[in-house]
Design an enzyme around this catalytic site. Structure first.
Site, PDB file in Angstrom:
ATOM      1  CG  HIS A 169      -1.811  -1.019   1.283  1.00  0.00           C
ATOM      2  ND1 HIS A 169      -2.115  -1.835   2.627  1.00  0.00           N
ATOM      3  CD2 HIS A 169      -2.787  -1.444   0.568  1.00  0.00           C
ATOM      4  CE1 HIS A 169      -3.175  -2.772   2.461  1.00  0.00           C
ATOM      5  NE2 HIS A 169      -3.664  -2.394   1.119  1.00  0.00           N
ATOM      6  NE  ARG A 213      -2.651  -7.788  -3.700  1.00  0.00           N
ATOM      7  CZ  ARG A 213      -3.237  -9.176  -3.550  1.00  0.00           C
ATOM      8  NH1 ARG A 213      -2.190  -9.896  -3.247  1.00  0.00           N
ATOM      9  NH2 ARG A 213      -4.269  -9.356  -3.334  1.00  0.00           N
ATOM     10  CB  SER A 219      -4.541  -6.498   4.362  1.00  0.00           C
ATOM     11  OG  SER A 219      -3.942  -5.004   4.079  1.00  0.00           O
ATOM     12  CE  LYS A 232     -12.526  -5.652   1.640  1.00  0.00           C
ATOM     13  NZ  LYS A 232     -11.244  -4.934   1.076  1.00  0.00           N
TER      14      LYS A 232
END
Length: 179
Positions: free
Chosen positions: A29, A107, A145, A53
């Site tokens: 990030h 990514r 993450s 989330k």
């Protein structure tokens, strides 16, 4: 007869927003933040509330982890960066912060599939907002993450994936959860 001198018009400021849950903020990030900050006059980092989330870290702590990492980036880029939270659609956060660009980091191929869908929806919601994709650097493209949290939950070393501050906060949250 003299002609009036033209008044220089200030160039419009380019303001971009890079949004995420940042649970936790990773070096991937931070790489996108640094690179995006070089492309705009002002970069806003939007930390999403996103209860769907089920983030491990509370919103204020995620924001603080991002803020803590910015001085080093600002020292390298001279960029104007601000951290805000938002509890709305991304395009509403972009508008509310005076931005016209959304930055998204990619990514892997599966990121691209999702982001193309999001870009299409955002374009329908506000055609004046553009999305800019930044490919993850080779050294960060495997970091997520979710993986960082999983490694940390098994007491693995996450020091190369997050800042020391974020590592301490994340490990404290995991310890609270465990016991």
């Amino acid at each position: 007869m003299s002609t009036p001198a033209s008044t220089p018009t200030a160039a419009p400021r380019r303001v971009g927003l890079y949004a995420g849950t940042f649970d936790p903020v990773t070096v991937g990030h931070l790489d996108v933040i640094e690179r995006a900050s070089r492309l705009v006059d002002r970069l806003i980092i939007g930390v999403a509330h996103n209860p769907g989330k089920s983030p491990l870290m509370p919103l204020d702590e995620r924001m603080e982890c991002v803020r803590e990492a910015l001085p080093a980036i600002k020292a390298r880029t001279g960029g104007d960066m601000t951290v805000v939270s938002f509890h709305s659609l991304l395009v509403e956060a972009v508008r509310a912060n005076g931005a016209t660009l959304i930055f998204r980091g990619l990514r892997v191929l599966s990121d691209f599939d999702y982001e193309v869908q999001m870009t299409g929806v955002n374009r329908r919601l506000d055609s004046a907002i553009e999305t800019v994709f930044l490919m993850a650097s080779e050294r960060t493209q495997f970091i997520s993450s979710r993986m960082v949290k999983e490694i940390a939950s098994y007491h693995g070393d996450i020091s190369e994936f997050v800042t020391p501050y974020t590592q301490a906060r994340l490990l404290a949250r995991l310890a609270e959860r465990a016991g």
